[in-house]
Design an enzyme around this catalytic site. Sequence first.
Site, PDB file in Angstrom:
ATOM      1  N   TYR A 144       0.860  -1.183   0.000  1.00 41.26           N
ATOM      2  CA  TYR A 144       0.000   0.000   0.000  1.00 41.26           C
ATOM      3  C   TYR A 144       0.893   1.228   0.000  1.00 41.26           C
ATOM      4  O   TYR A 144       1.848   1.317   0.774  1.00 41.26           O
ATOM      5  CB  TYR A 144      -0.888   0.002   1.251  1.00 41.26           C
ATOM      6  CG  TYR A 144      -1.780   1.215   1.376  1.00 41.26           C
ATOM      7  CD1 TYR A 144      -2.843   1.420   0.504  1.00 41.26           C
ATOM      8  CD2 TYR A 144      -1.557   2.165   2.372  1.00 41.26           C
ATOM      9  CE1 TYR A 144      -3.670   2.535   0.625  1.00 41.26           C
ATOM     10  CE2 TYR A 144      -2.386   3.275   2.506  1.00 41.26           C
ATOM     11  CZ  TYR A 144      -3.436   3.459   1.634  1.00 41.26           C
ATOM     12  OH  TYR A 144      -4.249   4.557   1.762  1.00 41.26           O
ATOM     13  N   ASP A 239       9.425   2.842  -0.497  1.00 42.10           N
ATOM     14  CA  ASP A 239       8.421   3.499   0.338  1.00 42.10           C
ATOM     15  C   ASP A 239       8.665   3.102   1.792  1.00 42.10           C
ATOM     16  O   ASP A 239       8.366   1.981   2.215  1.00 42.10           O
ATOM     17  CB  ASP A 239       7.018   3.080  -0.128  1.00 42.10           C
ATOM     18  CG  ASP A 239       5.911   3.775   0.658  1.00 42.10           C
ATOM     19  OD1 ASP A 239       6.225   4.467   1.652  1.00 42.10           O
ATOM     20  OD2 ASP A 239       4.736   3.607   0.273  1.00 42.10           O
ATOM     21  N   LYS A 267       4.457   9.027   8.628  1.00 43.07           N
ATOM     22  CA  LYS A 267       4.201   8.444   9.941  1.00 43.07           C
ATOM     23  C   LYS A 267       5.182   8.932  11.032  1.00 43.07           C
ATOM     24  O   LYS A 267       4.982  10.026  11.531  1.00 43.07           O
ATOM     25  CB  LYS A 267       4.127   6.924   9.814  1.00 43.07           C
ATOM     26  CG  LYS A 267       2.933   6.528   8.910  1.00 43.07           C
ATOM     27  CD  LYS A 267       2.517   5.079   8.965  1.00 43.07           C
ATOM     28  CE  LYS A 267       1.178   4.881   8.275  1.00 43.07           C
ATOM     29  NZ  LYS A 267       1.232   4.305   6.925  1.00 43.07           N
TER      30      LYS A 267
HETATM   31  C1  LIG Z   1       0.589   4.773   5.643  1.00 44.19           C
HETATM   32  C2  LIG Z   1       1.313   4.500   4.382  1.00 44.19           C
HETATM   33  C3  LIG Z   1       1.188   5.343   3.251  1.00 44.19           C
HETATM   34  C4  LIG Z   1       0.188   6.455   3.194  1.00 44.19           C
HETATM   35  O1  LIG Z   1       0.448   7.468   4.113  1.00 44.19           O
HETATM   36  P1  LIG Z   1      -0.747   8.491   4.488  1.00 44.19           P
HETATM   37  O2  LIG Z   1      -0.088   9.484   5.377  1.00 44.19           O
HETATM   38  O3  LIG Z   1      -1.813   7.675   5.133  1.00 44.19           O
HETATM   39  O4  LIG Z   1      -1.202   9.104   3.206  1.00 44.19           O
HETATM   40  C5  LIG Z   1       2.013   5.115   2.172  1.00 44.19           C
HETATM   41  N1  LIG Z   1       2.886   4.094   2.163  1.00 44.19           N
HETATM   42  C6  LIG Z   1       3.010   3.253   3.199  1.00 44.19           C
HETATM   43  C7  LIG Z   1       4.013   2.158   3.145  1.00 44.19           C
HETATM   44  C8  LIG Z   1       2.224   3.423   4.333  1.00 44.19           C
HETATM   45  O5  LIG Z   1       2.336   2.551   5.356  1.00 44.19           O
END
Ligand SMILES: *Cc1c(COP(=O)(O)O)cnc(C)c1O
Length: 450
Positions: A144, A239, A267
């Site tokens: 994701y 990511d 995060k």
């Molecule tokens: C949480 C997450 C996102 C999205 O971040 P948001 O601040 O919710 O838009 C993207 N990539 C990864 C791996 C994530 O865990």
Amino acid sequence: MITSGSDDLMQRARRVIPGGVNSPVRAFRGVGGSPRFIASASGPYLRDVDGNEYVDLICSWGPMILGHAHPQVEAAVRDAAAKGFSFGTPSENEVALAEEIVARVEPLEQVRLVSSGTEATMSALRLARGYTGRSAVVKFAGCYHGHVDALLAAAGSGVATFALPDSAGVPDSAAHETIVLPYNDIDALRAAFEQHGDRIAAVITEASPGNMGVVPPLPGFTQALRDITTEYGALLISDEVMTGFRCSKAGWFGLEGVVPDLFTFGKVMGGGFPAAAFGGPAQIMERLAPDGPVYQAGTLSGNPVATAAGLATLRGCTDEVYARLEVVSHAIADGAANALSAAGVPHTIQWAGSMFSVFFRDEEVRNYDDARAQDTEAFGRFFHSMLEQGVHLPPSAFEVWFVGAAHDDAAVQKILDALPDAARAAAQGDHVSHAVTDSGVTDADETLPA
Ligand SMILES: *Cc1c(COP(=O)(O)O)cnc(C)c1O
């Protein structure tokens, strides 16, 4: 446990907010029942509007790595807020946060700050396309990257074909530029590049996936991503929105050491406020406006309060904090494994540094298909038993159990004490009533997080 306050709020919420929530997983569709509305949080605890207290294993899906309302972070936020909330012109905190990130993750030369992980991956993708002059992108099933159109794509029927939209409202044209491959499958990756290599701008991967539960790269997989993208002139985007500054001081990169072209973060680096980033070598980052032709902007980007929170959080992420995360994670995971084994519940625990999740199946999980083969109903019963006993797990079987350094021995003990009953509930199937309250609707794809 009395939950009438939360239930009333959910009824009010449903009238004015779709599904009653501002991010789908919060609606409890993956486990049934109705969410708790939190009134306050401190250290490892959440307190709901009915006065119930929970040990928190969501930690805001990662950011609260130091615990809720950490005194140093709170002081930094108060101090920043007292000086104004947003300027729309540069301020020192942005520079300091960028310096802190660049100092921690050795290959980084420059970062651009944004406000969410979604914005970070969306912008990194645009930069990769602008830099390479190509349009296709490879992602992995079960990873994701936020709700970016091109990344809300599901695998087509053939392995190396372009994808189908995974959400209404995503045009075919957006998903058709995306190739979705099974994770940890080097042959599939090679086949996709052999067929479409000259069109592929980038491979985007979770540094170590956590959004289908924890599914770390098999030995050699990340290196294969690096080698194949280099061979074909595509960029590798790692990511680290979830893993960054959590798996280690330098995130998953600090553990595995394979150098991507671009990183994304979020995060932890926002400390609970909207701050995220993407970055890489200056030679790529200079293609961004105002120096280069790739446009990217944000009214609240580098917000002085958010950057103060992020900076205080990162500065608080010391070696002692990472050592504590290890201790707490292993204590909880060991307790969960023992309780589930004693109750005869199939399970597998997987790790990425101190980040772990529990799959309700008894074989190793290497990809999304493996993850989906778990017993989500058993998880639902387990989840509700833990909740009733004052432990708030993420309301989905496909999530990390997030811990923080504020999880002290008392909080850990409360979790350990709750596990045996929850494991028996998972085994027995005697808590099914929870799964049919609410609307009775379950998400078509309950692994889509956040
Ligand atoms: C949480 C997450 C996102 C999205 O971040 P948001 O601040 O919710 O838009 C993207 N990539 C990864 C791996 C994530 O865990």
